[in-house]
Design a protein around this motif. Structure first.
Motif, PDB file in Angstrom:
ATOM      1  N   ILE A  56       0.820  -0.732  -0.506  1.00  0.00           N
ATOM      2  CA  ILE A  56       0.239  -0.302   0.140  1.00  0.00           C
ATOM      3  C   ILE A  56       0.707   0.954   0.142  1.00  0.00           C
ATOM      4  O   ILE A  56       1.748   1.296   0.954  1.00  0.00           O
ATOM      5  N   VAL A  57       0.538   1.897  -1.024  1.00  0.00           N
ATOM      6  CA  VAL A  57       0.688   3.422  -0.410  1.00  0.00           C
ATOM      7  C   VAL A  57       0.399   4.286  -0.704  1.00  0.00           C
ATOM      8  O   VAL A  57      -1.012   4.907  -0.932  1.00  0.00           O
ATOM      9  N   THR A  58       0.389   5.795   0.732  1.00  0.00           N
ATOM     10  CA  THR A  58      -0.764   6.351   1.589  1.00  0.00           C
ATOM     11  C   THR A  58      -0.146   7.316   2.389  1.00  0.00           C
ATOM     12  O   THR A  58       1.475   7.501   1.947  1.00  0.00           O
ATOM     13  N   GLY A  59      -0.085   8.374   1.872  1.00  0.00           N
ATOM     14  CA  GLY A  59       0.271   9.544   2.924  1.00  0.00           C
ATOM     15  C   GLY A  59      -0.273   9.877   4.076  1.00  0.00           C
ATOM     16  O   GLY A  59      -1.549   9.082   5.198  1.00  0.00           O
ATOM     17  N   SER A  60       0.580  10.928   4.860  1.00  0.00           N
ATOM     18  CA  SER A  60       0.214  11.052   6.623  1.00  0.00           C
ATOM     19  C   SER A  60      -0.361  12.418   6.397  1.00  0.00           C
ATOM     20  O   SER A  60       0.114  12.896   4.941  1.00  0.00           O
ATOM     21  N   GLY A  61      -1.361  12.860   7.385  1.00  0.00           N
ATOM     22  CA  GLY A  61      -1.739  13.679   7.558  1.00  0.00           C
ATOM     23  C   GLY A  61      -3.428  13.940   6.650  1.00  0.00           C
ATOM     24  O   GLY A  61      -4.203  13.057   6.825  1.00  0.00           O
ATOM     25  N   ARG A  62      -3.180  14.916   6.804  1.00  0.00           N
ATOM     26  CA  ARG A  62      -4.335  15.879   5.490  1.00  0.00           C
ATOM     27  C   ARG A  62      -4.156  15.983   4.408  1.00  0.00           C
ATOM     28  O   ARG A  62      -4.679  15.496   3.379  1.00  0.00           O
ATOM     29  N   GLY A  63      -2.886  15.022   3.826  1.00  0.00           N
ATOM     30  CA  GLY A  63      -2.403  14.723   2.156  1.00  0.00           C
ATOM     31  C   GLY A  63      -2.206  13.556   1.561  1.00  0.00           C
ATOM     32  O   GLY A  63      -1.236  13.269   2.699  1.00  0.00           O
ATOM     33  N   PHE A  64      -2.464  13.230   0.585  1.00  0.00           N
ATOM     34  CA  PHE A  64      -1.756  12.024  -0.257  1.00  0.00           C
ATOM     35  C   PHE A  64      -0.312  12.239  -0.046  1.00  0.00           C
ATOM     36  O   PHE A  64       1.071  12.538   0.306  1.00  0.00           O
TER      37      PHE A  64
END
Length: 275
Positions: A56-64
């Motif tokens: 899986i590739v994802t982002g932290s916080g409010r943004g990808f």
């Protein structure tokens, strides 16, 4: 970690699923060079780790991912050469690593995906997006350049020329629900369900015949740039090879025995967890 001990990209492994998380939430995960170098190292490590069967590739916080770090680009003395190198051995290398990953890849878009961040998300085999996620092509209208990081390939292939040009020329925001209805992403889910849904999907894929999944990716990409005759030949040649392998043997055996196939059996034997 980089030279300052900062983890810009983290890796968590659970039940044969590796989750890469872009970890610069204060900059909406806009990627600068040290962060890109870490991302590439992580992808190379995942590529060679046979115990991880999906990712899986994802982002932290409010943004990808808000794309490239504009401040870093603006500070380049020789912008032409600097951007060439940033794309050639940075962003483009990351896209190629994801597209050639020997295991299925899921993007979990948790917030804004802008510019190169869109291309990074669309590099995956399947894309899930939180309902609050947004996709924006900022290149032309905001920066006076053409879309890169594969966007000029991914968007027309998914949307057709008219919709792709609309996004690229206007820079309008495409929300997750529209992205699903347009066919840009696999599924839009509620924000608080994204992590669970992405892991559930990746875990299900990890239990499947991942060699066949990778060949499906190759066949689809081949089919998008070839004619029917070439597609038929590619299918024939690929299945002739796959049908001689252990996954097809397990699948046909399970079908005859009226049981669920265990496509992970071979990897368990290889890592010594089953004898």
């Amino acid at each position: 970690m980089d030279g300052n001990g900062k983890d810009w990209v983290t890796l968590e492994v659970t039940d044969a699923v590796g989750t890469l998380t872009l970890s610069a939430p204060d900059q909406l995960n806009a990627i600068h060079r040290p962060m890109m170098d870490q991302l590439i190292r992580r992808l190379e490590d995942l590529r060679g780790d046979e115990t991880i069967r999906a990712m899986i590739v994802t982002g932290s916080g409010r943004g990808f991912c808000a794309g490239a770090h504009v401040g870093e680009m603006a500070a380049l003395e020789d912008k032409g050469k600097g951007i060439y190198n940033l794309l050639d051995d940075g962003w483009n290398r990351a896209v190629r690593l994801i597209r050639s990953m020997p295991k299925p890849v899921v993007s979990a878009v948790n917030g804004i995906a802008a510019g190169g961040g869109v291309g990074l998300a669309l590099s995956a085999d399947m894309v899930l997006a939180a309902r609050s996620a947004r996709f924006i092509q900022v290149f032309g209208p905001k920066l006076g350049v053409i879309p890169d990081v594969g966007n000029t390939w991914f968007l027309p292939q998914a949307l057709g020329r008219a919709k792709a040009m609309q996004l690229m020329l206007t820079g309008e925001t495409l929300d997750a629900a529209e992205a699903e209805s347009w066919g840009l992403i696999s599924r839009c889910v509620e924000d608080d369900e994204l992590t669970r849904e992405a892991f559930s999907l990746a875990h299900d894929l990890s239990q499947g015949p991942i060699n066949a999944f990778v060949e499906i990716r190759k066949a689809v990409d081949h089919g998008l740039t070839s004619g029917l005759e070439q597609a038929l030949d590619h299918e024939r040649d690929t299945n002739a090879r796959l049908c001689a392998g252990p996954d097809f043997a397990e699948g046909t055996s399970a079908f005859a025995d009226k049981r669920r196939p265990d496509f992970t059996r071979q990897s368990k034997q290889n890592d010594g967890t089953e004898r």
